[in-house]
Design an enzyme around this catalytic site. Structure first.
Site, mmCIF file in Angstrom:
data_model
loop_
_atom_site.group_PDB
_atom_site.id
_atom_site.type_symbol
_atom_site.label_atom_id
_atom_site.label_comp_id
_atom_site.label_asym_id
_atom_site.label_seq_id
_atom_site.Cartn_x
_atom_site.Cartn_y
_atom_site.Cartn_z
ATOM 1 N N CYS A 313 5.150 -0.596 8.414
ATOM 2 C CA CYS A 313 6.101 -1.459 7.689
ATOM 3 C C CYS A 313 7.537 -0.938 7.810
ATOM 4 C CB CYS A 313 5.696 -1.586 6.224
ATOM 5 S SG CYS A 313 5.406 -0.017 5.411
ATOM 6 N N HIS A 783 5.277 1.861 0.805
ATOM 7 C CA HIS A 783 5.396 0.612 1.558
ATOM 8 C C HIS A 783 6.867 0.192 1.600
ATOM 9 C CE1 HIS A 783 4.046 -3.150 3.213
ATOM 10 N NE2 HIS A 783 4.511 -3.860 2.205
#
Length: 823
Positions: A313, A783
């Site tokens: 990510c 994340h």
């Protein structure tokens, strides 16, 4: 089939059977994101094993004359849930169609057709087809290899493992745990042949720890995972070494219990494959989704999601933002046809081709379509693109970005900019959009004389002054309640004004240990940092990641009122003031370590009468124990050596303070370069410098002399030389800057453009257009998502989800991207 048989016979010499080590690209087109599941399927060249979508296969045929391609198409059937090793995994079920296609006529040859052809044709073509289909695709092999990260080591028990002669023979199938009857995740102990279940996983599934308990009772160290045994090896775990290991005598150890490794087939996934499956499932948690609102999915050009390849990510977020910047669009996407026409024979290894492919994939809208068969809870998920080839290429050889571990988005941004710099030897360079010059003005407090230095930067780093929080009382009260064991104490986030972060940039810094060439001694000085140029696009990093008192990296939980518009005009550098005297250009004396006699070291052509080649103190005496203590804390070796050197061997505390004060230096981990020598040990004579490296640096706007100096200072290593040159601009100012190094844009007020590499300049007024946020406790976990403003509407890009943003969390960002506002 006569014609087709004759064509096949005529091209038989070009049809190859994949050998071990051949790279087979059967998942993804080399020039687009077409795959066997895409409309038109994928054509794999039966000679080079490169894959092409239907829009590029003709082009490949025209360029290479290759005629035989294996055409693979897959259509999706219903999904099924299945359980293996304790994990619920959704398995895509596909129907696969495979045939040979001959270009340019596009004649098709099926396996049935081959049966009617001469033996020589049938054999060669069938073997090639079977070999391509059986080979691990490059992306699968890379994924397993990247995930593993570390190479498994030979177990210390392998060479002379004791095996009991208990007559036990293990059948090839039908295994169960001898204690609890479990039939999955089974491990056979290589000493006594006991078959027992593996460890319990974090979610309570997996096994009942019986193999581990057996080791604790017996001390028998090695076990092999049944179901992973193939002629190539198997998963072997050493309980004693607490790691997955290699056993070079595995075939012998298995045959002791009647297992023939050469006939075994894999029936269970390896530990690496299980880890990938779990992480891809866990990687779907929506950490930063704007909860409490149903987000409206968006589709179309510039609104394309990117698949998470397992902790990718950080890369997805950075590339989404970069391809909203006109420089990157113009360099790579506007020229896509030309780039593909000029691509080398293996485009999968070409930087420009793969960046253009990624940019076109994001901007074209071709892949921005709803994913099929997904329930409502996946609203916003797209087919999207999976940047496997791109990730493999930009990460190749890098100790961090070549793995599947989570990484720091800021470090990846700088790594990618560095690659762009190296690959833009001619033509436009999109990283110039971020490049700016910083001027440091240091004034000696004793003599009031000044020193000016300039350096190139790409990112403004702002510290977070926790002592400036505006809600201190709330924070203290919540902390007190937590200490008293009050579980209902609210989590309070420190509110830090953006102006307090900026103050660190604008206020003078006091240097207590400055060596002044005017007074020839150490004294106090003030240092003021200003912009010598303002870039077209400004990146601001909020330095949220720090070290706790125990040296464990941690993240500051802060909310910062980052503004939508920014005016930095007041931070413009002014250069030397009228009547201001400059500090004399005299180098400080070399640092002497206690009780060390400095001897000149003869150069290769030196003699006793000629000491012009003497270099003082090429090998400083450093306190090895301090260096190794610092290395154990995880700092780079060269940084530790510098810390000990520059603090005069005065102990761990002062060296540690030096490290904390210099962690952001661009040459932090570059080799120690000593005063008095043109470079560190191993400096390279001019005649052996790489012409290619010199040309690369000259193309960035530096003179040949400057490029030579940078390469000699870094042992002729290009990456390090580029970093060195940008962090030593003050050393290079007295040297000529090549014509290309002058800025084409005159800076405000008609002043001369700053010296050094090519920089753009203009007003210091900016507006926010994107930010990348991080959720988690450190850069190595958690994340990333990004928010980008498109046509006055904020959009959230969360891997494959692309939605209209309802409440963009601007106060929680990590990297902020501003663009210049033109009057």
């Amino acid at each position: 089939m006569g014609d087709v048989g004759e064509i096949l016979m005529s091209v038989l010499s070009t049809i190859r059977v994949p050998k071990p080590g051949d790279r087979v690209h059967k998942d993804e087109c080399a020039l687009s994101f077409a795959s066997p599941e895409s409309e038109g399927g994928l054509y794999v060249c039966m000679n080079s094993f490169l894959g092409f979508g239907s829009q590029y296969v003709e082009r490949h045929h025209a360029r290479t004359g290759q005629r035989a391609y294996l055409h693979i198409t897959r259509t999706r059937k219903a999904k099924v849930d299945w359980i293996e090793g304790g994990f619920d995994v959704e398995l895509e079920q596909y129907e696969e169609d495979v045939k040979v296609v001959l270009l340019p006529e596009r004649q098709e040859v099926t396996s049935e057709d081959l049966a009617t052809m001469p033996d020589v044709v049938r054999e060669r073509v069938s073997l090639s087809m079977a070999g391509i289909m059986a080979a691990d695709s490059v992306s699968h092999a890379l994924q397993v290899q990247q995930w593993d990260g570390e190479v498994r080591q030979e177990s210390k028990h392998a060479a002379d493992l004791k095996q009991l002669d208990n007559g036990l023979k293990i059948p090839p199938t039908g295994w169960r745990c001898e204690v609890c009857d479990l039939q999955e995740n089974l491990w056979m102990n290589l000493t006594d042949g006991k078959v027992l279940c593996g460890r319990r996983y974090f979610d309570g599934t997996g096994g009942n720890n019986h193999a581990l308990l057996h080791f604790q009772e017996t001390g028998y160290p090695l076990a092999v995972k049944l179901g992973t045994i193939t002629p190539d090896g198997a998963d072997v775990y050493s309980y004693d070494e607490d790691d997955m290991v290699l056993d070079s005598k595995l075939a012998e150890h298995l045959s002791h219990f009647g297992i023939d490794m050469m006939t075994m087939e894999k029936t269970e996934r390896t530990m690496t494959e299980l880890e990938i499956a779990v992480n891809q499932r866990v990687g779907e948690w929506e950490v930063i989704q704007e909860s409490g609102t149903t987000l409206r999915p968006l589709f179309g050009p510039g609104l394309t999601g990117m698949k998470n390849l397992g902790n990718s990510c950080y890369l997805n977020s950075v590339m989404q933002v970069l391809f909203t910047i006109p420089d990157f669009q113009n360099k790579y996407v506007a020229n896509i046809d030309k780039i593909i026409d000029e691509a080398p024979s293996d485009p999968t290894q070409d930087f420009k081709t793969q960046v253009a492919k990624l940019g076109y994939g994001l901007l074209s809208g071709d892949y921005s379509k709803p994913a099929l068969d997904l329930g409502d809870e996946n609203g916003g998920d797209q087919i999207g693109i999976a940047p496997r080839m791109f990730k493999a290429l930009v990460g190749r050889g890098h100790p961090e970005f070549s793995t599947n571990r989570q990484q720091d988005a800021q470090e990846f941004l700088l790594h990618f900019i560095n690659m762009v710099e190296r690959n833009c030897r001619s033509g436009s360079n999109p990283s110039e959009a971020f490049r700016f010059l910083v001027e440091d003005r240091i004034v000696c407090q004793q003599s009031q004389k000044a020193k000016y230095t300039q350096r190139v930067e790409y990112i403004v780093q702002l510290p977070v002054p926790m002592d400036q929080a505006t809600n201190t009382e709330e924070l203290q009260e919540a902390e007190q309640r937590r200490e008293e064991g009050d579980s209902s104490a609210p989590t309070v986030r420190a509110q830090i004004p953006f102006t307090a972060c900026m103050a660190a940039l604008s206020e003078p810094e006091i240097l207590t240990d400055f060596w002044s060439s005017a007074v020839q001694a150490k004294t106090a000085a003030t240092k003021m940092t200003r912009f010598a140029s303002f870039p077209d696009h400004l990146v601001i990093q909020i330095k949220k990641f720090t070290f706790g008192l125990d040296w464990v990296p941690k993240k500051l939980d802060v909310s910062i009122d980052v503004p939508d518009t920014l005016d930095l005009s007041a931070l413009r550098a002014t250069g030397q003031q009228p009547g201001e005297e400059l500090l004399p250009e005299v180098a400080p004396p070399p640092l002497m370590t206690p009780d060390v006699e400095v001897k000149g070291i003869l150069g290769s052509h030196g003699n006793d009468e000629d000491d012009s080649l003497y270099s003082p103190l090429l090998s400083p005496v450093l306190d090895d124990s301090t260096v190794s203590q610092l290395c154990e804390m995880g700092f780079p070796l060269e940084a530790c050596r510098k810390a000990v050197y520059y603090t005069g061997n005065t102990g761990i505390d002062s060296a540690m303070n030096w490290i904390m004060g210099h962690m952001d230096d661009s040459d932090f981990s570059a080799p120690l370069v000593l005063p008095g020598g043109s470079s560190g040990p191993g400096s390279t004579p001019t005649e052996s410098l790489s012409e290619e490296h010199l040309a690369t640096i000259v193309s960035m706007g530096f003179s040949r002399d400057q490029a030579t100096k940078a390469l000699r200072a870094t042992s002729n290593v290009l990456d390090r030389a580029v970093d060195w040159i940008f962090s030593h601009l003050d050393d290079l100012e007295s040297m000529d800057v090549s014509e290309g190094g002058r800025s084409a844009v005159e800076s405000e007020g008609g002043r001369d453009p700053p010296p050094g590499p090519r920089v753009r300049d203009g007003p210091g007024k900016y507006e926010l257009f994107a930010f990348i946020s991080h959720m988690g406790t450190s850069t190595m976990c958690g994340h990333y998502v990004c928010h980008i403003k498109k046509d006055q509407q904020w959009v959230i890009f969360n891997d494959q989800k692309v939605c209209a943003s309802e409440k963009p969390p601007k106060d929680l960002g990590y990297l902020y991207f501003y663009r210049r506002v033109t009057e």
